[in-house]
Design an enzyme around this catalytic site. Structure first.
Site, PDB file in Angstrom:
ATOM      1  N   GLU A  29     -10.324 -14.566  72.811  1.00 41.62           N
ATOM      2  CA  GLU A  29     -11.142 -13.731  71.913  1.00 41.62           C
ATOM      3  C   GLU A  29     -10.378 -12.557  71.306  1.00 41.62           C
ATOM      4  O   GLU A  29     -10.915 -11.450  71.224  1.00 41.62           O
ATOM      5  CB  GLU A  29     -12.362 -13.195  72.679  1.00 41.62           C
ATOM      6  CG  GLU A  29     -13.283 -14.299  73.151  1.00 41.62           C
ATOM      7  CD  GLU A  29     -14.388 -13.797  74.073  1.00 41.62           C
ATOM      8  OE1 GLU A  29     -15.509 -14.313  73.959  1.00 41.62           O
ATOM      9  OE2 GLU A  29     -14.149 -12.920  74.916  1.00 41.62           O
TER      10      GLU A  29
HETATM   11  C1  TNX Z   1     -16.610 -15.383  77.010  1.00 40.30           C
HETATM   12  S1  TNX Z   1     -14.699 -17.105  78.374  1.00 40.30           S
HETATM   13  C2  TNX Z   1     -15.518 -14.660  77.442  1.00 40.30           C
HETATM   14  C3  TNX Z   1     -15.721 -13.504  78.306  1.00 40.30           C
HETATM   15  C4  TNX Z   1     -17.163 -13.192  78.511  1.00 40.30           C
HETATM   16  C5  TNX Z   1     -17.954 -14.460  78.717  1.00 40.30           C
HETATM   17  C6  TNX Z   1     -19.398 -14.205  79.004  1.00 40.30           C
HETATM   18  C7  TNX Z   1     -13.749 -16.176  77.780  1.00 40.30           C
HETATM   19  C8  TNX Z   1     -12.399 -16.617  77.818  1.00 40.30           C
HETATM   20  N1  TNX Z   1     -14.216 -15.037  77.239  1.00 40.30           N
HETATM   21  O1  TNX Z   1     -15.042 -12.386  77.795  1.00 40.30           O
HETATM   22  O2  TNX Z   1     -17.287 -12.378  79.631  1.00 40.30           O
HETATM   23  O3  TNX Z   1     -17.835 -15.255  77.571  1.00 40.30           O
HETATM   24  O4  TNX Z   1     -20.068 -15.378  79.349  1.00 40.30           O
END
Ligand code: TNX
Length: 529
Positions: A347
Site C-alpha cells: 500500500e
Molecule cells: C490491508 S494487508 C493492509 C493492512 C491493514 C489491513 C486491514 C496489507 C498488506 N495491508 O495495512 O491493516 O488491510 O485489514
C-alpha cells in the site's frame, strides 16, 4: 437479479448440504455459507479422529486403551530430553503426576520419545506415534518430535490442557498408530502489534497457541503509521516517541531488544521462526513523527492515531533515510535466529512507482548484506528483490506474485477473504472490520491456496493475519483468531482437504481444548459446541 442469483446459489448449496456432501461456497459469496448448523452424525473412521485438528496423514486405531497413571515416566535420551521436558511440564500441570524424565529403556505405561536419524523418511517435521502398552513418539528431527507431543496431548481428554490439577479424570487414550508430516513448510500467523500494542506476555501466549496448532512461522508486524514497536539503539526516538501512540490515542508501547530476543528464543524452543516486519516505504508515519530528519522539510510529523492506510512515505535519495534504513535493518537482523526479515512494501500509495521499485531493490540488498532473506507483501514482486524472496499474497489482482515467481521468488497465500482474522464473522461481531467481507468459519476453512499466474509448486504455505486497527486487546484478539486459526492450521498441515461438514464436528471437540487453554473463542452458530 443479483440478489435472486445469490438466493438460488444458497438454496442449491443447502440442497447439497442436506445430501451430505458440501460443495465449497461459491467463490464470490463473501458471507461464509449457511448459518444453520446441520447434523451429520459422527465423523467416519476411528473415534480418535474426532479429537484431532489438524488431522494426521495416517491414523489406524487398534482395540483397547492405554491409561496414563501416576507411575508413568517420560523416557528420553539426551537428544529428545528437551522435548520430553516440555511435554512433562504440560502434562504435570493438569494430571498432577510426577512424570519424571528418565533415560531409556522404557517399560509398559511410559511415554517414550525417540529421535532416530534412521527415521529420515519422516522428514524435518514428520513423526510417528504408536500407542500400545506404552506411547512411543518417533521422529528424525526435534520439530517432528515436538509435533508428535502436540498430537499426543489431543489423544488425552481435553482437561489435559487445563492450567491446574484436574481430579477425577481418567487419562486414557486409544491404542493406535499415527504417521504424519505437513503439507506446507510455511505455516504462519501474523500479529499486527503496531495499530494496537500487544504486551510481551500476550505475544508469548499467542506463540504458544500457534505452536499447539503446529504452526512454524510467527510474523510480527512491528511498525506502521500508528506506532513503532521495536527498540532501535541507534535511533532511540523511534520506540520512545514513535512507540507512544496507537489507534484511538492509547499509550502504545514497544519491546526492548532484550524482550524481543526473549520472544525469539521462546519461539525457537517451540519450533517457530519469528519474523520481524519493518514496513517500508509506506506505513511509516510513526518514524516520520519521531525524527524530523526523515522528512524532506526537516519537521517531524504529527503522530497518527486513525485507521487510514497509504498516506505516508519515506523520502528517497535522502542521506538520513539511507542511514535509517541501514541502521534499522542491521539492528533488527541481529535480533533473530531465523533467516527472514519482512520489509513490507504494501500500500505504498504515497510513493512514486519508480522510486518504490528502486527503493525496495536497494532494501533487498541491505537485507542480504545482513545475512537475511527478504519477505515482502506481493506488490513488491515487481521490485527486483533477490531470488528466494518470499512474497505474501494478500489481495485479488496482486500481479507482483506472478512476476516475482518468474524471478525466483516464492509465495505464501494470505488471501484477505479467507485468511484475514480481522474480518468480522458477521454483522454482529463486536470487533474487526469487513472490507474484504464477513468471514464465517466455513469460508475460513474451505479454500485452496492458489494465486493466479503462480504454479502450485511455488506456493510454500499459508499465513493467517490479525491486523489490529479494530482489535483493541487480548480478548478481542482471541475472539477473532479462534476458532478460525485451527482451520487454517489444518489447511496448512494436512495434505488432504476435508469438508466443513466433517470438520465442524471435530472443531466442536477442539473447542473444549481451546476452553481448557483459556482461549475466549467465538462460538460460531455453524458448530454445535
Ligand atoms: C490491508 S494487508 C493492509 C493492512 C491493514 C489491513 C486491514 C496489507 C498488506 N495491508 O495495512 O491493516 O488491510 O485489514
Amino acid at each position: 437479479m443479483a440478489a435472486r442469483r445469490d438466493r438460488l446459489a444458497r438454496l442449491s448449496l443447502l440442497g447439497l448440504v442436506l445430501l451430505g456432501c458440501v460443495a465449497p461456497p461459491p467463490a464470490e459469496t463473501p458471507q461464509g455459507g449457511p448459518k444453520t448448523p446441520v447434523s451429520f452424525g459422527a465423523p467416519s473412521g476411528p473415534a480418535t479422529r474426532s479429537k484431532l485438528v489438524p488431522l494426521p496423514k495416517v491414523l489406524r486405531e487398534d482395540e483397547g486403551e492405554l491409561e496414563l497413571s501416576s507411575s508413568a515416566r517420560i523416557v528420553a535420551d539426551s537428544a529428545s530430553a528437551p522435548t520430553a521436558q516440555q511435554l512433562a511440564e504440560v502434562l504435570r500441570r493438569s494430571t498432577g503426576f510426577e512424570l519424571t524424565v528418565v533415560p531409556p529403556p522404557a517399560k509398559a505405561g511410559d511415554i517414550e520419545l525417540v529421535l532416530a536419524a534412521g527415521d529420515a523418511a519422516l522428514g524435518d517435521e514428520g513423526y510417528a506415534l504408536d500407542v500400545s502398552d506404552r506411547a512411543t513418539l518417533r521422529a528424525a528431527k526435534p520439530a517432528g518430535l515436538f509435533y508428535a507431543t502436540t498430537t499426543l496431548r489431543e489423544l488425552l481428554p481435553p482437561e489435559v490442557e487445563a492450567a491446574s490439577v484436574q481430579s477425577g479424570v481418567s487419562w486414557k487414550m486409544a491404542r493406535l498408530h499415527i504417521e504424519d508430516a505437513p503439507r506446507y513448510s510455511w505455516r504462519g500467523f501474523s500479529l499486527d502489534v503496531a495499530r494496537h500494542f500487544f504486551p510481551f506476555e500476550d505475544v508469548k501466549r499467542l506463540i504458544t497457541l500457534a505452536a499447539y496448532h503446529k504452526l512454524n512461522r510467527f510474523h510480527l508486524h512491528l511498525t506502521d503509521d500508528q506506532g513503532w514497536r521495536i527498540e532501535i539503539k541507534s535511533w532511540p526516538k523511534l520506540a520512545k516517541v514513535g512507540g507512544a501512540s496507537q489507534v484511538g490515542g492509547g499509550a502504545g508501547g514497544f519491546y526492548t531488544q532484550e524482550q524481543f530476543r526473549e520472544l525469539v528464543t521462546y519461539a525457537d524452543a517451540l519450533h517457530i521462526t519469528l519474523i520481524p516486519e519493518i514496513d517500508m516505504p509506506g506505513h511509516v508515519q510513526a518514524a516520520l513523527a519521531a525524527y524530523g530528519e526523515l522528512n524532506r522539510d526537516g519537521a517531524a510529523k504529527e503522530p497518527y492515531t486513525g485507521t487510514d492506510v497509504g498516506f505516508s512515505s519515506l523520502a528517497f535519495g535522502d542521506a538520513d533515510t539511507t542511514r535509517f534504513v541501514d541502521d534499522v535493518l542491521r539492528e533488527v537482523s541481529s535480533l533473530t535466529t531465523g533467516p527472514y526479515l519482512h520489509v513490507g512494501g504494501d500500500e505504498a500509495r504515497a510513493t512514486n512507482v519508480l522510486d518504490y521499485k528502486a527503493f525496495l531493490k536497494q532494501v533487498g540488498g541491505v537485507v542480504r548484506r545482513y545475512g537475511k532473506s527478504p519477505v515482502a507483501w506481493c506488490e513488491a514482486g515487481e521490485a527486483g528483490l533477490p531470488p528466494g524472496t518470499v512474497l505474501q499474497d494478500w489481495r485479488v489482482g496482486c500481479t507482483g506474485s506472478a512476476t516475482g515467481v518468474q524471478n525466483g521468488m516464492r509465495v505464501v497465500a494470505s488471501p484477505a477473504k479467507q485468511a484475514y482474522l480481522d474480518m468480522q464473522y458477521d454483522q454482529s461481531s463486536p470487533h474487526g472490520t469487513h472490507w474484504a467481507g464477513f468471514v464465517e468459519l466455513q469460508q475460513a476453512y474451505e479454500w485452496e491456496p492458489s494465486v493466479p499466474g503462480v504454479p502450485t509448486e511455488a506456493i510454500i504455505g499459508i499465513e493467517s493475519a490479525l491486523w489490529s486497527e479494530h482489535v483493541p486487546d487480548r480478548a478481542a484478539a482471541d475472539y477473532l483468531i479462534f476458532p478460525r486459526l485451527p482451520g487454517h492450521a489444518e489447511l496448512a498441515w494436512s495434505g488432504k482437504r476435508y469438508n466443513f461438514a466433517e470438520y465442524r464436528l471435530r472443531l466442536a471437540q477442539h473447542g473444549k481444548r481451546l476452553a481448557a487453554l483459556g482461549v475466549g473463542f467465538y462460538r460460531s452458530p455453524q458448530v454445535d459446541w
